[in-house]
Write a protein that holds these residues in place. Structure first.
Motif, short mmCIF file in Angstrom:
data_model
loop_
_atom_site.label_atom_id
_atom_site.label_comp_id
_atom_site.label_asym_id
_atom_site.label_seq_id
_atom_site.Cartn_x
_atom_site.Cartn_y
_atom_site.Cartn_z
N GLU A 20 7.18 3.94 -5.23
CA GLU A 20 6.18 3.77 -5.76
C GLU A 20 6.17 5.00 -6.39
N LYS A 37 0.33 -0.88 -0.58
CA LYS A 37 -0.55 -0.34 -0.11
C LYS A 37 0.51 1.01 -0.18
N LYS A 38 0.16 2.85 -0.39
CA LYS A 38 1.10 3.80 -0.70
C LYS A 38 2.39 3.80 0.90
N GLY A 39 3.55 4.91 0.91
CA GLY A 39 4.17 4.53 1.75
C GLY A 39 5.05 3.47 2.14
N ASN A 64 3.17 4.23 -9.48
CA ASN A 64 1.58 4.62 -9.21
C ASN A 64 1.70 5.92 -10.94
N ARG A 111 -3.85 -3.63 -9.94
CA ARG A 111 -3.77 -2.57 -9.34
C ARG A 111 -4.97 -3.39 -8.38
N ASN A 160 -6.64 -0.47 -2.26
CA ASN A 160 -5.33 0.97 -2.25
C ASN A 160 -3.90 0.09 -2.04
N THR A 161 -4.47 -0.93 -3.36
CA THR A 161 -2.47 -1.38 -2.80
C THR A 161 -2.00 -1.61 -4.54
N TYR A 162 -1.05 -2.42 -4.56
CA TYR A 162 -1.04 -2.70 -6.02
C TYR A 162 -0.12 -3.75 -5.86
#
Length: 447
Positions: free
Chosen positions: A246, A237-239, A250, A275, A278-280
């Motif tokens: 990242e 996830k983000k961060g 994105n 994707r 909120n994860t990739y």
């Protein structure tokens, strides 16, 4: 009651240990529906638990093995009930945990080759054997979380728990320290960087021309954990990942490949796989420029200037670590080392890394060491400064110095009580059989 006696090495040791060890000590000691518990699982879990801080809080240490077995039976029962209740965990989360666990093992052994040689199995084989164990562990944890979701604890509960501990059973904690680090990696000179980037550019051209990303990742990527998995690193996830990686991921659509991306770990080619919410999920090919001692000159000077700012009081150590440290395991924690079991920054002197201990042994509390070269877990060189934040002398447990440990023990006891009540109510619904060797444990007797 003990519960959930699972440690990072327990899974690896119990699942992949040598056949000769199995022949000596293994037999089935309990059955829970279709699940079995081996004697080796009890022995390994017992040894792991006895090295944990929680073991020192035990009020009745004489029956630890019985309670270990009881905890393992409860875990198997939670798993059995999860199957009945259709409780599952997403495969992506399981693979993410699997990759992180394997990355940890590789760091402990130093290289993939050493890990594979020790177990005489490939990374893929180890992952295949670990997958069902990690899946079951995560499903069991989810079931337990469902049961204990409403459990809370107050300061009065903590005090009551502490007062109820017999005076002669209060644990004696060995000396502990709080130590932080800021790490900088070698910085390759511009001419060498151009050569490595050219190599990766050539690999990218081959991908764009239609060559298989998976094959090229296995052949060229210097990320030992993901390379064997076609470069795939799993869902994040983000961060979670370094900003450069990242940001590039994105900007991609599924199937697209990035240009050359530079991060603190080297140069990447990134391909977005999928994707989800909120994860990739991505895969990458990593080229890490080979550094020499001369490439540590600038990082050493940089850390020396950071050290000066910290000592002058113009830059807090925690902020400097988050901004500048290249060690992802400590930078998020303000640079502080933490216990892998409890997450506490207070670490027993016996458990601190020897290379760190020998440095702080010459320091006084509050000091920051001069920049010094050290060898990282992967065998590469780096440079760091160490912050000797605090030392807690050996002492008997008390609320003032050990509130967080006592809080954790009190909360765990309350959670365990909730699961014990669930166990007593529902154990008649599941077939349980215990070997005569452990009949004295009286596990199936209502308490």
């Amino acid at each position: 009651m003990l519960l959930r006696i699972t440690f990072v090495f327990t899974i690896l040791a119990a699942t992949i240990h040598s056949g000769s060890a199995q022949q000596v000590i293994d037999k089935i000691v309990a059955k829970v529906d279709n699940q079995i518990i081996l004697k080796s699982e009890v022995e390994i879990s017992y040894l792991q638990f006895m090295r944990s801080p929680e073991a020192q809080m035990m009020q009745s240490p004489d029956d630890v093995k019985c309670r270990v077995l009881e905890s393992l039976i409860i875990n198997k029962m939670l798993l059995a009930r999860a199957v009945m209740d259709s409780v599952t965990v997403d495969k992506e989360l399981i693979y993410e945990q699997l990759n992180r666990r394997m990355d940890y093992f590789v760091q402990q052994f130093g290289t993939v080759a050493k890990l594979e040689s020790y177990y005489n199995k490939s990374i893929d084989q180890l992952k295949e054997e670990l997958y069902p164990q990690i899946r079951d562990q995560m499903v069991t944890q989810k079931m337990q979380d469902n049961i204990t979701a409403g459990v809370v604890i107050t300061p009065n509960d903590v005090k009551k728990f502490y007062k109820n501990l017999p005076a002669d059973s209060l644990p004696y904690f060995s000396s502990e320290v709080e130590v932080g680090q800021i790490v900088r990696l070698p910085e390759i000179n511009p001419q060498d960087k151009l050569l490595f980037k050219a190599q990766l550019e050539d690999i990218r051209r081959r991908i764009v021309s239609g060559e298989d990303f998976c094959r090229l990742a296995k052949e060229y990527s210097q990320d030992p954990v993901s390379a064997v998995n076609c470069g795939e690193i799993g869902f994040f996830k983000k961060g979670d990942l370094v900003p450069e990686y990242e940001a590039a991921a994105n900007q991609l659509q599924p199937g697209q490949t990035s240009g050359i991306v530079e991060s603190q770990y080297g140069y990447h080619i990134i391909q977005l796989i999928e994707r989800r919410d909120n994860t990739y999920n991505t895969r990458h090919i990593l080229i890490k420029p080979a550094a020499t001692s001369k490439d540590l000159v600038y990082p050493t000077a940089f850390l020396d200037s950071i050290r000066t700012l910290i000592l002058q009081g113009t830059l807090p150590f925690a902020k400097a670590a988050k901004l500048y440290s290249a060690d992802k395991e400590t930078s998020f924690n303000g640079g502080m080392f933490a216990s892998p079991e409890s997450g506490s920054t207070r670490i027993s002197q016996e458990d601190i890394q020897p290379a760190v201990f020998f440095v702080i042994d010459t320091m006084t509390v509050g000091d920051i060491s001069l920049p010094a070269k050290f060898i990282m877990a992967d065998g590469s060189e780096a440079v760091r400064i160490l912050y000797y934040k605090n030392k807690i002398p050996a002492h008997q447990a008390n609320l003032k110095d050990d509130y967080q440990k006592i809080y954790a023990a009190a909360l765990e006891e309350k959670r365990n009580n909730a699961v014990n009540q669930w166990f007593d109510k529902t154990k008649s619904q599941v077939y349980i059989n215990i070997d005569d060797e452990y009949k004295q444990c009286e596990i199936l007797i209502n308490k």
